[in-house]
Design a protein around this motif. Sequence first.
Motif, PDB file in Angstrom:
ATOM      1  N   MET A   1       1.042  -1.161  -0.045  1.00 40.73           N
ATOM      2  CA  MET A   1       0.120   0.072  -0.248  1.00 40.73           C
ATOM      3  C   MET A   1       1.013   1.438  -0.322  1.00 40.73           C
ATOM      4  SD  MET A   1      -2.914  -0.716  -0.585  1.00 40.73           S
ATOM      5  CE  MET A   1      -3.820   0.765  -0.056  1.00 40.73           C
ATOM      6  N   ASN A   2       2.208   1.345   0.536  1.00 45.19           N
ATOM      7  CA  ASN A   2       2.744   2.065   0.528  1.00 45.19           C
ATOM      8  C   ASN A   2       3.946   2.185  -0.722  1.00 45.19           C
ATOM      9  OD1 ASN A   2       1.332   4.012   2.596  1.00 45.19           O
ATOM     10  ND2 ASN A   2       2.890   1.649   4.304  1.00 45.19           N
ATOM     11  N   HIS A   3       4.166   1.728  -1.959  1.00 44.57           N
ATOM     12  CA  HIS A   3       4.747   1.658  -3.005  1.00 44.57           C
ATOM     13  C   HIS A   3       4.838   3.267  -3.484  1.00 44.57           C
ATOM     14  CE1 HIS A   3       6.885   0.453  -6.633  1.00 44.57           C
ATOM     15  NE2 HIS A   3       7.173  -0.576  -5.736  1.00 44.57           N
ATOM     16  N   PRO A   4       5.844   3.786  -4.180  1.00 45.78           N
ATOM     17  CA  PRO A   4       6.236   4.691  -4.581  1.00 45.78           C
ATOM     18  C   PRO A   4       5.321   5.252  -5.546  1.00 45.78           C
ATOM     19  CG  PRO A   4       7.652   3.393  -5.006  1.00 45.78           C
ATOM     20  CD  PRO A   4       7.709   3.051  -3.922  1.00 45.78           C
ATOM     21  N   TYR A   5       5.278   3.602  -6.609  1.00 51.94           N
ATOM     22  CA  TYR A   5       4.263   3.921  -7.509  1.00 51.94           C
ATOM     23  C   TYR A   5       2.986   4.460  -7.567  1.00 51.94           C
ATOM     24  CZ  TYR A   5       8.779   1.869  -9.927  1.00 51.94           C
ATOM     25  OH  TYR A   5       9.244   1.722 -10.843  1.00 51.94           O
ATOM     26  N   ARG A   6       2.367   4.170  -6.573  1.00 49.23           N
ATOM     27  CA  ARG A   6       0.794   4.820  -6.231  1.00 49.23           C
ATOM     28  C   ARG A   6       1.074   6.031  -6.289  1.00 49.23           C
ATOM     29  NH1 ARG A   6      -2.399   1.056  -3.766  1.00 49.23           N
ATOM     30  NH2 ARG A   6      -2.107  -1.353  -4.124  1.00 49.23           N
ATOM     31  N   PHE A   7       1.864   6.979  -5.630  1.00 53.66           N
ATOM     32  CA  PHE A   7       1.249   8.047  -5.700  1.00 53.66           C
ATOM     33  C   PHE A   7       2.576   9.096  -6.722  1.00 53.66           C
ATOM     34  CE2 PHE A   7       2.232   6.345  -1.438  1.00 53.66           C
ATOM     35  CZ  PHE A   7       0.642   6.520  -1.354  1.00 53.66           C
ATOM     36  N   GLN A   8       2.636   8.479  -7.494  1.00 51.75           N
ATOM     37  CA  GLN A   8       3.701   9.100  -9.243  1.00 51.75           C
ATOM     38  C   GLN A   8       2.268   9.588  -9.765  1.00 51.75           C
ATOM     39  OE1 GLN A   8       6.710   6.989 -10.490  1.00 51.75           O
ATOM     40  NE2 GLN A   8       8.243   7.055  -8.295  1.00 51.75           N
ATOM     41  N   SER A   9       1.404  10.184  -9.899  1.00 50.99           N
ATOM     42  CA  SER A   9       0.195  10.177 -10.585  1.00 50.99           C
ATOM     43  C   SER A   9       0.265  10.560 -12.214  1.00 50.99           C
ATOM     44  CB  SER A   9      -0.577  11.396 -10.316  1.00 50.99           C
ATOM     45  OG  SER A   9       0.093  13.095  -9.942  1.00 50.99           O
ATOM     46  N   ASP A  10       2.167  12.081 -12.136  1.00 52.91           N
ATOM     47  CA  ASP A  10       2.191  12.042 -13.538  1.00 52.91           C
ATOM     48  C   ASP A  10       3.056  11.039 -14.276  1.00 52.91           C
ATOM     49  OD1 ASP A  10       4.430  11.670 -11.654  1.00 52.91           O
ATOM     50  OD2 ASP A  10       5.739  13.041 -12.716  1.00 52.91           O
ATOM     51  N   LYS A  11       3.337   9.860 -13.190  1.00 53.65           N
ATOM     52  CA  LYS A  11       3.900   8.982 -14.628  1.00 53.65           C
ATOM     53  C   LYS A  11       2.770   7.740 -14.897  1.00 53.65           C
ATOM     54  CE  LYS A  11       7.945  10.386 -13.951  1.00 53.65           C
ATOM     55  NZ  LYS A  11       8.908  10.816 -14.598  1.00 53.65           N
ATOM     56  N   PHE A  12       1.903   7.978 -14.375  1.00 53.80           N
ATOM     57  CA  PHE A  12       0.766   6.904 -14.532  1.00 53.80           C
ATOM     58  C   PHE A  12      -0.738   7.422 -15.164  1.00 53.80           C
ATOM     59  CE2 PHE A  12       3.416   4.608 -11.886  1.00 53.80           C
ATOM     60  CZ  PHE A  12       3.983   3.444 -12.415  1.00 53.80           C
ATOM     61  N   LEU A  13      -1.686   7.139 -14.548  1.00 50.09           N
ATOM     62  CA  LEU A  13      -2.757   7.879 -15.685  1.00 50.09           C
ATOM     63  C   LEU A  13      -2.501   9.175 -14.416  1.00 50.09           C
ATOM     64  CD1 LEU A  13      -5.913   7.479 -16.949  1.00 50.09           C
ATOM     65  CD2 LEU A  13      -6.652   6.978 -14.414  1.00 50.09           C
ATOM     66  N   LYS A  14      -2.859  10.789 -15.397  1.00 46.75           N
ATOM     67  CA  LYS A  14      -2.499  12.308 -14.739  1.00 46.75           C
ATOM     68  C   LYS A  14      -3.606  12.327 -14.026  1.00 46.75           C
ATOM     69  CE  LYS A  14      -4.224  13.897 -17.997  1.00 46.75           C
ATOM     70  NZ  LYS A  14      -4.730  15.023 -18.984  1.00 46.75           N
ATOM     71  N   GLY A  15      -2.987  12.737 -13.221  1.00 45.84           N
ATOM     72  CA  GLY A  15      -3.964  12.994 -11.882  1.00 45.84           C
ATOM     73  C   GLY A  15      -4.819  12.293 -10.618  1.00 45.84           C
ATOM     74  N   VAL A  16      -4.230  10.602 -10.796  1.00 47.08           N
ATOM     75  CA  VAL A  16      -5.032   9.476 -10.309  1.00 47.08           C
ATOM     76  C   VAL A  16      -4.042   9.208  -9.218  1.00 47.08           C
ATOM     77  CG1 VAL A  16      -6.140   7.681 -10.071  1.00 47.08           C
ATOM     78  CG2 VAL A  16      -6.515   9.115 -11.885  1.00 47.08           C
TER      79      VAL A  16
END
Length: 453
Positions: A1-16
């Motif tokens: 749940m605390n993986h950094p990819y979860r909070f990178q909204s600019d690298k995945f779906l925009k603004g999510v």
Amino acid sequence: MNHPYRFQSDKFLKGVIERLPPLPHPSGLEMLNEVSKYTEGHNGVSSYNDKIPGFGVKHNWVKKSIFWELPYWHTNLIRHNLDVMHIEKNVFDNIFYTVMDCPNRSKDNLKARLDIQLYCQKPNLHLQQDMSGRVYKPKGTYCLHKKQQQEVLSWMKELSFPDGYASSISRCVKEAQCKVSGMKSHDCHVFIQRLLPTAFRPYLPRPLWEALTELSIFFRDICSTNLNAQHMELMQMNIIEIICKLERIFPPSFFDSMEHLTIHLPYEAKVGGPVQYRWMYPFERYMFYLKKKVTNKAKVEGSICEAYLIDEITNFASHYFGDDVQTIWNRVPRNDDGGLRSVDGYANNVRSFDVDQSDEISQLCRVLPTPTLDDPNILVESSYYEEIGQHELIQLDMNWGNKDDEDEDDEEEDDGDGDSDGDGDGDGVGDGEEEEEDDDDDEEEDDCYGGDG
């Protein structure tokens, strides 16, 4: 749940920002109740205008399979078997043709760039317009330039393998047209597991090359004959992170159902065992054997049956011939070691099977010890995941630089591409020669034209 990819909204779906936990693996009874609830009153395949209420919003069911009528179907741990052969080929096609920037096969097209502009925050990949009003797409970091494509094709043209290891991949390369065509599933199998990291190492950025190398090692381990239940659980988590790494780089159109199915392969390998007993290679090769028997295309089934009966009769009758008559049982192998020959050219050391040899032969045919099969945790051994820590992906420490820097370094080690030994004959007659022909790739060639972008 605390993986950094979860909070990178600019690298995945925009603004999510992803905050939902992973979905649990549903049991068979839960799936039966769900499909029965949504498909109640709907029989057969739903048409486009007659879809099940809630389709695309609450569920994705279009019908209730007739297999659910079986009383034991909901108790099966695997109700469908994913074919690793076709998954591996389709994933390789997406990677190879996108990196090589093939105009007709690449996933990086105009519609993909429009999706990037709509869903992703990657302004460097948005469509651009020049002074004359012409719309063009900028070159992505995951695509090779024209000169790099020609270098990769030249390297593929010089490849040679030991006899029986793979077919001649060099026959698929047309350097003059900057084109690759006719790669079969086994060619893709060998390329993605053994050649992909070496082919693109001098040209791709390090994050992308590491992700592709980890994917190559994943397919190599999932296709291993020796598997370990604990390592399958580690691979289950690693493949999710590998797909996320690729999602940070490639456009959204790159990810179709085949890339998603790789996430389910470790679970099926853990439950169903090694993939060699479940993939389509033996069936496709036998179908290729039967197709060669067709002489009358107006009567395909009868032609196959007649040829099959003739083979059975001739094989049975060949057991009554003498040793001086060459048959499929005593003919000289294709790779002869230069042993003794008789005057007529046939092997003179062939002898009939003796019943007294049965005891001697039975000593060589022994099954595995019982304790190995009774251990519920150990399916088989592993080769790769013992060298890394749990929940950690492979850390690659290799010399980096472009191709020119590597040529100038005289003391650098060989990267293991197998290009310099020249031991293989590369005659193209091996395991990959009698290969299956996929449904989509039978009738047309896989053309790859190098583009300038």
